[in-house]
Write an enzyme that holds these catalytic residues in place. Structure first.
Site, PDB file in Angstrom:
ATOM      1  NE  ARG A 124      -7.598  -1.241  -0.466  1.00  0.00           N
ATOM      2  CZ  ARG A 124      -6.586  -1.653   0.270  1.00  0.00           C
ATOM      3  NH1 ARG A 124      -6.612  -1.494   1.561  1.00  0.00           N
ATOM      4  NH2 ARG A 124      -5.534  -2.224  -0.274  1.00  0.00           N
ATOM      5  NE  ARG A 137      -1.651  -5.376  -3.352  1.00  0.00           N
ATOM      6  CZ  ARG A 137      -2.272  -4.467  -2.608  1.00  0.00           C
ATOM      7  NH1 ARG A 137      -3.545  -4.214  -2.806  1.00  0.00           N
ATOM      8  NH2 ARG A 137      -1.625  -3.836  -1.667  1.00  0.00           N
TER       9      ARG A 137
END
Ligand code: AMP
Length: 182
Positions: A124, A137
């Site tokens: 993405r 993350r």
């Protein structure tokens, strides 16, 4: 009705949130989207948040809790990317009880394999999506957000679904939890 979508970054919370908020007429609140809007508007808050977001760490609880408090209305809400810490979860319970006289009804965890997540996020291509940040993350998710599963399990609100496959199939799986008789 208030729903929390729980899941690692890249597990598809944003996409499913759009489908579900339309289906059930919910106010879609994404703290990630709200923070990115602050960055685009170049506000002091946005400038402060950007460095933290770029590193993959969490913005302070006080900031995101205040943002949510500002955006709650009398409509049912679909929470996307919030809460991410136990502190946030407890604050949300209090906010819903005091502002809306309501509570969380469903916590839906999207379960996706971590390697699949890394591939999805690289594909993405968002600014905070380089491989180093992605791995950080995921670590932050495992350490700070996963304890929420226990928190909501104890309240009998947690439901885990398979988050892999076609978008519509995942939405259908979530619908069977919210509308078990249909
Ligand atoms: P997201 O779009 O939900 O993946 O969020 C992107 C980034 O915004 C995260 O990596 C965090 O740095 C920050 N963020 C979003 N929601 C929260 C939250 N509830 N608590 C702390 N930081 C958040």
């Amino acid at each position: 009705m208030n729903i929390i979508l729980l899941g690692a970054p890249g597990s598809g919370k944003g996409t499913q949130s759009q489908n579900l908020s339309t289906l059930y007429n919910l106010n879609h609140l994404s703290t990630g989207d709200l923070l990115r809007a602050e960055i685009t508007a170049n506000t002091p808050l946005g400038q402060q948040a950007k460095t933290i977001m770029d590193s993959g760490n969490l913005v302070s609880d006080d900031i995101v809790i205040a943002m949510i408090a500002n955006h709650l209305n009398q409509q049912g809400t679909l929470f996307d990317g919030f809460p991410r810490t136990l502190n946030q979860a407890q604050a949300l319970d209090t906010l819903l009880a005091t502002h809306n006289n309501s509570q969380i009804d469903y916590v839906i965890e999207l379960d996706v394999d971590q390697e699949e997540i890394i591939q999805r996020m690289l594909a993405r291509g968002r600014a905070d999506d380089n491989e180093h940040t992605i791995r950080n993350r995921l670590n932050v998710y495992n350490q700070q957000t996963k304890p929420l599963i226990d928190y909501y399990q104890q309240q009998n609100k947690h439901h885990k679904i398979d988050g892999s496959g076609a978008i519509e199939d995942i939405t259908a799986r979530i619908q069977t939890i919210i509308e078990p008789t249909s």
